[in-house]
Design an enzyme around this catalytic site. Structure first.
Site, PDB file in Angstrom:
ATOM      1  N   HIS A 159      -3.130  19.083   5.128  1.00 25.77           N
ATOM      2  CA  HIS A 159      -1.888  18.465   4.667  1.00 25.77           C
ATOM      3  C   HIS A 159      -1.547  17.225   5.494  1.00 25.77           C
ATOM      4  O   HIS A 159      -0.374  16.931   5.747  1.00 25.77           O
ATOM      5  CB  HIS A 159      -0.735  19.479   4.716  1.00 25.77           C
ATOM      6  N   SER A 280     -10.071 -11.060   4.419  1.00 28.14           N
ATOM      7  CA  SER A 280      -9.047 -11.405   3.440  1.00 28.14           C
ATOM      8  C   SER A 280      -9.010 -12.906   3.273  1.00 28.14           C
ATOM      9  O   SER A 280      -9.185 -13.658   4.235  1.00 28.14           O
ATOM     10  CB  SER A 280      -7.673 -10.896   3.915  1.00 28.14           C
TER      11      SER A 280
END
Length: 907
Positions: A159, A280
């Site tokens: 989780h 990028s």
């Protein structure tokens, strides 16, 4: 509408509709369709001739025409109209060139329906073989990385919260096990491709006496489909195959999700090299692990393809239909190709990903991952688990409130000792998790995963061998029928073998055997070397050679990348002590199976090796690492004479000397450091002289294969003059030697593939003299194979290529090697005929290492050997007697010359 009479029909569909239904007829599309169709036709024509449904002369002309089209890459068909599809255009061409009387007989006893179903099965079979080979290679990459990082502690999350401590190697092993089950599912689905549809005809078989089993055999199928309707109506094998392949895509998408998350700055668990990330266009700081996003997305494409295929098949009548045979099949291929891409990407990503141990361990420590371990320790002291759970949970809460990441001040029940609440160090906590498949039982789960990989590789090999044998049989049968001798060139091109790169070689026979083993396994050995003239067998055996600077790892890697981009690269290895680490690093960089390159490099430095072993509690000689003669003399005095002085690297007893005095130790150290014997390391070892019989323990992975007894020449040198397989040591002694060896391998992080460990059995027990991360030299593997049935050469080649290890055969029981050693230096004037030695009953081989005219320089190492004899027998006495008798029949005449101490040293 275009006129094209076919009996029942007088016209065909329009051009635009043709393009919609059949696609654009490009040369590539033409080749893709007809390469399989014509292969089926070759087998079909052979069967028709054998069944007397086609006269032999007509069959020969058909076969020649089909073969010519294949050789010409179907060029004569490229401009022809195909209003009713490629197959009928191709058949019409044969009828026009050969006449209807011959060309019109090709379609006897079959239909486009069973032809198309057969072509689909064959195309899937070729794809499955290539795909599964790459999937097994990924399996090997995962396990290679898992072994290398089995001790790198990290937290496992549930989780998205830190849960318990594991290791990165444990995580990768789990992924390998899951991938292994996926591969098994794909192979089980692909087993459905073993039945050949040809013979089913349009939908109900034929009333002509055809022989579908013969065609099936020539095309590499196990048998024909026993039911005609099922053969043409069903594509369920493809649907199951796509479903199983989608499972691989899903497993890899989960791996990609973890790696992408762990590569973020926030986690910082994993680093990728620049070649596996992107930047990028706007943000200069970015390093995007974008390849992982491709992997995640491609799983969805595969699932979507399965959905599309199943939807197209749903509610289609159970007979030959376009919905199933064309549209549904067409929908599947993008999904298959998507997962292929995922597998190839993951090979590079898993191989390139580097864990950050400090960061992983820190996050594990900060995440209270040992809380469950502490609770379980309380359970061991009688505290109910639920009570322990509450106590530890409360301690965690208190620690968080005071800003701590350590469990302290647990409120223990009365009578519970304080040590029960002490937090374990992370490595101990991991080691304690040895039940239920935890990381403490790494060896067990790793062995299971490796066994699965071996089985998968064996499956691929069996199927590939079946296809190769069928292709060869079809070629031979076609040539016989059409009276041709030359091979069919396009089929040969389809079966080009991948390369096996060998970085240099030893000169004692194993390198040559590596090449032979590679060829036996369907690969093409290629030697990467600076000096090919050092290895005469390269020319004698027709081995490919690439001349380059093998001391430059970047150059070796570039050459191997080029090989991989061509015919493909199955593996990289070396039989040379000096290039094992280079080969391992190269294979690792390419995502190929390999030992831990860092461990291999560390092991080759005997000083570093000794330090690691001593720290692990493995018995080694007392030693000192020195850099000058004075230090060597002092070390010898302090250690106690006599001592052994040797280089920190090397093999074959080169430069090893027993020194009786401190002065002698200093002089020999000075020679090794500054003289012609210098290896450039600037360090030598001065070590305790351990007395007792000497042995070598030959291992493969973490398994002892055999213990070998050594025969040494007279001190002060350590020239090996013979070997006994197995050693003349009792079972208890052999067990102690094997146990010590395995402890040494574990301490050095070896245990992948072969290792050759030399020990002395002293009064204090086995003492490791040195561990060599390679296969033994000196013809030892030959003696082992003949004595025990274990082929370590073939096993090594199999391991570096991700193929299954050979099965152990039967051996004679015992083997012995005896070497002919030069009595003095000089020029080899004559050699006795070796045939009498080879005729001794029980002899395996007897041969010379030198030739007439060679210059022999005494170096007091393995280079002093002139020849050898290997004998076998049911007991040690017989094997030794056979080898000795053969050696006595071998002799050399050496003319003494004034040769300097290192002039013309024989390699």
């Amino acid at each position: 509408m275009t006129k094209d009479a076919s009996g029942r029909l007088t016209s065909t569909i329009g051009l635009r509709t043709q393009r919609l239904v059949y696609g654009e007829l490009t040369p590539v599309a033409l080749r893709d369709e007809l390469s399989l169709t014509t292969e089926i036709d070759l087998a079909h024509v052979v069967m028709l001739a054998e069944q007397d449904l086609l006269e032999r002369p007509a069959a020969a002309r058909l076969l020649r025409s089909i073969t010519a089209l294949r050789d010409e890459d179907y060029t004569p068909l490229r401009e022809l109209p195909a209003p009713r599809g490629v197959y009928l255009m191709y058949e019409r061409y044969l009828s026009q060139t050969l006449g209807e009387e011959i060309g019109g007989r090709l379609h006897t006893g079959r239909s486009r329906n069973d032809l198309k179903a057969t072509a689909t099965a064959m195309r899937l079979r070729f794809w499955a073989l290539d795909f599964l080979a790459e999937a097994v290679r990924l399996e090997a990459v995962l396990l290679s990385r898992a072994r290398a990082h089995q001790d790198v502690v990290m937290p496992v999350h549930t989780h998205f919260q830190a849960a318990m401590p594991i290791t990165y190697g444990h995580y990768l092993t789990g992924v390998a096990l899951a991938l292994g089950r996926d591969i098994t599912a794909v192979q089980q689905a692909a087993d459905g491709l073993s039945m050949c549809p040809l013979g089913a005809g349009a939908v109900a078989g034929s009333d002509l006496p055809i022989a579908p089993a013969r065609v099936a055999d020539l095309l590499g199928f196990d048998r024909p489909n026993p039911h005609a309707l099922d053969a043409v109506a069903s594509r369920d094998v493809l649907l199951r195959l796509l479903g199983a392949v989608s499972g691989i895509g899903i497993t890899l998408s989960r791996l990609a999700t973890d790696l992408q998350l762990w590569s973020t700055v926030e986690f910082g668990f994993v680093l990728f090299p620049d070649r596996l990330v992107g930047g990028s266009s706007a943000m200069p700081q970015k390093r995007n692990a974008f390849l992982l996003e491709h992997v995640k997305a491609k799983a969805g494409l595969a699932v979507g393809a399965w959905t599309a295929m199943a939807s197209a098949m749903k509610s289609a009548p159970f007979t030959n239909t376009i919905e199933v045979g064309t549209e549904a099949v067409g929908a599947a291929w993008p999904g298959l190709h998507a997962v292929t891409d995922s597998v190839l990407l993951c090979q590079a990503l898993v191989s390139g990903a580097r864990p950050v141990p400090d960061r992983m361990e820190q996050r594990a420590a900060d995440g209270f991952v040992t809380a469950t371990t502490v609770a379980n320790r309380l359970v061991r002291h009688g505290v109910p688990f639920r009570s322990a759970h509450h106590l530890v949970g409360d301690a965690v809460r208190q620690a968080v409130e005071r800003g701590s990441t350590r469990l302290e001040d647990l409120e223990l029940p009365p009578g519970t000792p304080e040590e029960a609440a002490r937090d374990l160090p992370l490595h101990q906590a991991v080691a304690a998790l040895e039940y239920g498949g935890g990381p403490g039982a790494f060896a067990f789960s790793f062995t299971e995963a490796r066994a699965a990989m071996t089985g998968h590789s064996a499956w691929c090999r069996r199927l590939r061998d079946r296809q190769r044998d069928a292709a060869a049989a079809l070629d031979e049968t076609v040539r016989r029928v059409m009276g041709a001798e030359e091979p069919m060139t396009d089929r040969t091109a389809e079966t080009v073998s991948p390369w096996l790169a060998l970085v240099e070689s030893n000169t004692t026979g194993t390198g040559r055997r590596f090449c032979a083993a590679a060829r036996d396994r369907g690969m093409r050995p290629v030697m990467l070397t600076r000096r090919p003239e050092r290895y005469p067998y390269l020319t004698q055996d027709g081995i490919d050679v690439v001349v380059l600077d093998t001391t430059d790892g970047a150059v070796v890697l570039a050459a191997c990348r080029e090989l991989a981009d061509g015919a493909g690269l199955a593996g990289v290895t070396s039989s040379s002590e000096y290039f094992i680490a280079t080969a391992a690093a190269t294979a690792d960089a390419l995502g190929l199976p390999a030992p831990d390159a860092e461990a291999v490099e560390r092991c080759r430095d005997k000083a570093r090796q000794r330090t690691v072993l001593a720290e692990a509690g493995v018995a080694v000689p007392r030693f000192a690492e020195v850099k000058d003669a004075a230090s060597a003399s002092r070390a010898a005095t302090e250690m106690g004479l006599p001592v052994v002085v040797k280089p920190v690297a090397g093999s074959g007893s080169i430069g090893v000397l027993l020194c009786e005095t401190a002065e002698n130790a200093g002089r020999w150290a000075d020679r090794l450091l500054t003289g012609p014997d210098s290896d450039g390391h600037g360090r030598v070892l001065v070590e305790e002289y351990v007395t007792g019989p000497e042995y070598s323990v030959e291992t493969f992975d973490d398994r002892v294969v055999t213990v070998v007894g050594k025969h040494l020449g007279a001190v002060p040198h350590f020239v090996e003059t013979g070997h006994d397989v197995p050693a003349r040591a009792d079972e208890r002694e052999q067990a102690r030697l094997g146990e010590t060896t395995l402890r040494a391998l574990a301490a050095l992080r070896l245990g992948w593939g072969p290792a050759h460990t030399e020990l002395r059995l002293s009064r204090r027990g086995p003492v490791v003299i040195e561990v060599n991360p390679r296969l033994a030299g000196g013809m030892i593997p030959v003696a082992i194979e003949r004595a025990t049935g274990t082929d370590l050469v073939d096993a090594t080649i199999a391991r570096v290529c991700g193929q299954p290890a050979p099965e152990t055969g039967s051996g004679a029981g015992h083997g012995a090697i005896r070497f002919l050693v030069a009595p003095h230096g000089g020029t080899v004037a004559a050699l006795a005929d070796p045939e009498p030695a080879r005729s001794v009953p029980g002899i395996v081989t007897a041969d010379y290492i030198v030739a007439a005219g060679d210059t022999v320089t005494i170096s007091h190492s393995f280079r002093d050997r002139l020849g050898y004899a290997i004998g076998t027998g049911p007991d040690a006495e017989t094997a030794e007697r056979v080898a000795g008798q053969a050696l006595a029949l071998m002799d050399t005449e050496i003319t003494e010359t004034a040769v300097g101490p290192r002039e013309a040293v024989r390699q």
